[in-house]
Design a protein around this motif. Structure first.
Motif: not given
Ligand code: ATP
Length: 222
Positions: A9, A12, A14-15, A33-35, A38, A100
């Protein structure tokens, strides 16, 4: 390793890296992911990819998460979303939860909520790189949940063609060789008579204090 069902879930860097690596290792991977962008980007490299807000309990419930072996919650920066989602997947009965975190406090909260393992990617990698820099023989540093750790190391030149008994690693440094790996096999209880070869990787267990002393010492020899 038998095939397991993983749900990741948050996609980013890492995921995404965890999800695609697991998929390439032959595991079943559901990526969320919400986006939508992605989801589009990862769709061909996982089993299923679904766009949804994982903090929405009703939507999450439709996924049958109790059948998943591992949930990896890789939402980092939004601590509220990260904690909510961890709590929800715990309640829904996922067997093993990895979180994480972006800070020690965030990690502590995730453990309290029920995460089985929490990763602080930048800090964890920083520790590994530092250990590697102190001694180029040390390939990896695996922290255990106590004062003990495991390291993987290449044999020192002076150990080659000697037995584990002869190098006296336990007597001299308080460290135990618990396994020997090479490209063909892993021996998980090597005998004291085992003769160390250049291609071996030694897996050693010891207290952090002893391992640190040992690393400093072999760092000086490099
Ligand atoms: P990374 O450091 O792994 O690159 P990041 O800096 O892009 O991560 P994070 O805030 O850690 O960003 O979020 C990782 C992912 O989680 C993003 O792709 C974001 O869209 C997703 N995300 C955030 N909130 C939600 C949610 N409520 N439901 C599903 N996905 C979510």
């Amino acid at each position: 390793m038998k095939n397991k069902h993983f749900v990741i879930i948050g996609l980013g860097r890492f995921g995404t890296s965890i999800a695609t690596t697991l998929y390439n290792l032959g595991q079943h991977v559901l990526a969320i992911d919400i986006n939508e962008d992605r989801i589009q980007e990862i769709a061909d490299n996982v089993t299923h990819a679904i766009q949804l807000d994982a903090t929405d309990e009703n939507v999450l419930k439709t996924l049958g998460l109790r059948n998943f072996d591992v949930a990896i919650v890789t939402i980092g920066t939004n601590i509220q979303a990260s904690t909510m989602v961890t709590l929800l997947v715990k309640e829904m009965g996922v067997k093993y939860i990895v979180g994480k975190a972006t800070s020690d406090l965030h990690a502590k909260i995730l453990y309290k909520i029920g995460a089985d393992r929490v990763i602080l990617p930048e800090q964890d990698m920083g520790i590994r790189v530092a250990h590697h820099l102190v001694s180029s023989n040390i390939l990896d540093y695996i922290e255990l949940p106590s004062d003990y750790s495991m390291i993987e190391l290449e044999p020192l030149d002076e150990w080659l063609n000697k037995s584990i008994r002869d190098i006296e690693i336990r007597g001299k440094y308080g460290i135990n060789i618990v396994a020997i790996k090479n490209d063909k096999s892993i021996d998980v209880s090597p005998s004291a008579n085992y003769i160390i070869k250049r291609t071996d990787i030694l897996v050693a267990l010891g207290s952090n204090k002893d391992l640190n002393k040992f690393e400093t010492l072999i760092g000086k020899k490099n």
